[in-house]
Design a protein around this motif. Structure first.
Motif, PDB file in Angstrom:
ATOM      1  N   ALA A 173       0.861  -1.217   0.033  1.00  0.00           N
ATOM      2  CA  ALA A 173      -0.014  -0.127   0.037  1.00  0.00           C
ATOM      3  C   ALA A 173       0.798   1.259   0.124  1.00  0.00           C
ATOM      4  O   ALA A 173       1.883   1.160   0.606  1.00  0.00           O
ATOM      5  CB  ALA A 173      -1.075  -0.051   1.114  1.00  0.00           C
ATOM      6  N   SER A 174       0.390   2.258  -0.385  1.00  0.00           N
ATOM      7  CA  SER A 174       1.102   3.556  -0.796  1.00  0.00           C
ATOM      8  C   SER A 174       1.218   4.340   0.722  1.00  0.00           C
ATOM      9  O   SER A 174       0.501   4.009   1.582  1.00  0.00           O
ATOM     10  CB  SER A 174       0.490   4.410  -1.738  1.00  0.00           C
ATOM     11  N   ILE A 175       2.488   5.230   0.510  1.00  0.00           N
ATOM     12  CA  ILE A 175       2.690   6.009   1.751  1.00  0.00           C
ATOM     13  C   ILE A 175       2.802   7.503   1.162  1.00  0.00           C
ATOM     14  O   ILE A 175       3.645   7.596   0.153  1.00  0.00           O
ATOM     15  CB  ILE A 175       3.937   5.756   2.298  1.00  0.00           C
ATOM     16  N   THR A 176       1.772   8.430   1.853  1.00  0.00           N
ATOM     17  CA  THR A 176       1.856   9.995   1.469  1.00  0.00           C
ATOM     18  C   THR A 176       2.219  10.715   2.463  1.00  0.00           C
ATOM     19  O   THR A 176       1.665  10.456   3.703  1.00  0.00           O
ATOM     20  CB  THR A 176       0.421  10.272   0.751  1.00  0.00           C
ATOM     21  N   LEU A 177       3.234  11.611   2.666  1.00  0.00           N
ATOM     22  CA  LEU A 177       3.673  12.523   3.623  1.00  0.00           C
ATOM     23  C   LEU A 177       3.742  13.889   3.146  1.00  0.00           C
ATOM     24  O   LEU A 177       4.340  14.239   2.056  1.00  0.00           O
ATOM     25  CB  LEU A 177       5.029  12.209   4.187  1.00  0.00           C
ATOM     26  N   VAL A 178       2.738  14.791   4.009  1.00  0.00           N
ATOM     27  CA  VAL A 178       2.711  16.046   3.572  1.00  0.00           C
ATOM     28  C   VAL A 178       3.289  16.892   4.826  1.00  0.00           C
ATOM     29  O   VAL A 178       2.529  16.978   5.885  1.00  0.00           O
ATOM     30  CB  VAL A 178       1.170  16.523   3.167  1.00  0.00           C
ATOM     31  N   LEU A 179       4.607  17.105   4.621  1.00  0.00           N
ATOM     32  CA  LEU A 179       5.351  17.686   5.968  1.00  0.00           C
ATOM     33  C   LEU A 179       5.182  19.092   5.790  1.00  0.00           C
ATOM     34  O   LEU A 179       5.068  19.846   4.760  1.00  0.00           O
ATOM     35  CB  LEU A 179       6.568  16.976   5.774  1.00  0.00           C
ATOM     36  N   SER A 180       5.652  19.771   7.006  1.00  0.00           N
ATOM     37  CA  SER A 180       5.811  21.245   7.375  1.00  0.00           C
ATOM     38  C   SER A 180       7.248  21.632   6.498  1.00  0.00           C
ATOM     39  O   SER A 180       7.934  20.835   6.656  1.00  0.00           O
ATOM     40  CB  SER A 180       5.769  21.385   8.625  1.00  0.00           C
ATOM     41  N   PRO A 181       7.132  22.558   5.747  1.00  0.00           N
ATOM     42  CA  PRO A 181       8.401  23.385   5.132  1.00  0.00           C
ATOM     43  C   PRO A 181       9.142  23.470   6.121  1.00  0.00           C
ATOM     44  O   PRO A 181      10.521  23.178   5.693  1.00  0.00           O
ATOM     45  CB  PRO A 181       8.031  24.583   4.473  1.00  0.00           C
ATOM     46  N   ALA A 182       9.099  23.453   7.496  1.00  0.00           N
ATOM     47  CA  ALA A 182      10.092  23.808   8.326  1.00  0.00           C
ATOM     48  C   ALA A 182      10.519  22.450   9.145  1.00  0.00           C
ATOM     49  O   ALA A 182      11.346  22.434  10.014  1.00  0.00           O
ATOM     50  CB  ALA A 182       9.487  24.860   9.762  1.00  0.00           C
ATOM     51  N   PHE A 183       9.975  21.465   8.650  1.00  0.00           N
ATOM     52  CA  PHE A 183      10.385  20.274   9.145  1.00  0.00           C
ATOM     53  C   PHE A 183      11.905  19.809   9.217  1.00  0.00           C
ATOM     54  O   PHE A 183      12.525  20.087   8.092  1.00  0.00           O
ATOM     55  CB  PHE A 183       9.463  19.013   8.311  1.00  0.00           C
TER      56      PHE A 183
END
Length: 283
Positions: A225-235
């Motif tokens: 199954a797929s993995i999607t990460l939407v992270l903060s630009p400051a991460f």
């Protein structure tokens, strides 16, 4: 049942205050509804232990008591009438809700669902099976364990630890660390601000951080199954992401990454067919 001081006797009594039975079908059996109100204490932890039933706990700032609605079900009228909802207060002040099953055993067709509202809590533990768990507006450590059902949490001020199977996990606005373990279902986390560990099999994982999130380790392990990460630009922190036979989507505008592990295994390529045999020599 634990014997409690007189001041807590109300909390220790079985909650069989309002009852009604419904003959649903041979498969569903009989239901009996139970309702009660108990005194509430500031920042009171709560623990619910049941089987084959959903649990919903919601914070109501305007409430002055703990409101409990339970639906008991069994295959026979006699058995559902013999079930009792029990409330106790443990030495650390935790309000513990459970079911006294007839003969001390849970039989096929037995179950109990809870719908609870209360002013506030500081810590919640729920153990069930074959029933969903829903929390809203609570606080403190949350430890949730169920099977064959979903877990949904919205607006929780504290860390959460979730273990389920064959049920999706949906989390929104959790201020503490997140540890979610599921199978054969998706994990969807929105507005995360702290560390996240998510493990699933045969279910997609999606994690979205708030824009203000900075250093927080993200560990994701999935399969098929797929993995999607939407992270903060400051991460800025650790990423450890792994799946098999599926895609991984990461943002391109990441900050400083202390460790980045990205694995997406693909099925092995088929071996090429053998070369045709040379023609026989001419006579």
């Amino acid at each position: 049942m634990q014997t409690l001081p007189p001041a807590l006797a109300l909390a220790a009594a079985p909650l069989v205050l309002m009852a009604g039975c419904i003959n649903l079908s041979f498969d569903r059996g009989y239901n009996r509804d139970v309702a009660s109100k108990l005194p509430a204490r500031m920042d009171m932890p709560i623990a619910v232990d049941t089987r084959n039933g959903a649990v919903s706990i919601t914070a109501d700032p305007s409430a002055t008591q703990v409101s409990i609605s339970a639906r008991l079900h069994a295959r026979t009228q006699e058995r559902v009438d013999a079930m009792k909802v029990v409330s106790e207060t443990s030495p650390d002040g935790t309000l513990k809700l459970s079911v006294a099953w007839p003969d001390g055993t849970v039989q096929s067709g037995d179950g109990a669902s809870f719908d609870i509202s209360l002013p506030a809590v500081k810590g919640v533990t729920v153990k069930s099976s074959n029933g969903s768990i829903t929390l809203a507006g609570l606080a403190g450590p949350a430890n949730l364990d169920t099977s064959n059902a979903s877990v949904t949490i919205k607006g929780h001020n504290g860390p959460v630890d979730i273990d389920t199977s064959n049920g999706s996990v949906s989390l929104d606005a959790i201020t503490g660390t997140i540890n979610a373990d599921s199978s054969n279902a998706s994990i969807n986390i929105r507005n995360a601000v702290a560390a996240v560990t998510a493990k699933s099999s045969n279910g997609s994982v999606r994690i979205e951080q708030t824009p203000a999130a900075k250093a927080a380790p993200i560990v994701v392990d999935s399969s098929n199954a797929s993995i999607t990460l939407v992270l903060s630009p400051a991460f800025s922190g650790t990423l450890d992401v792994s799946t098999s036979n599926a895609s991984i989507s990461l943002p391109s505008n990441l900050g400083k990454i202390t460790k980045k592990s990205k694995t997406s295994a693909q099925p092995p390529a088929r071996a090429p067919p053998p070369a045709p045999a040379p023609p026989p020599p001419a006579p």
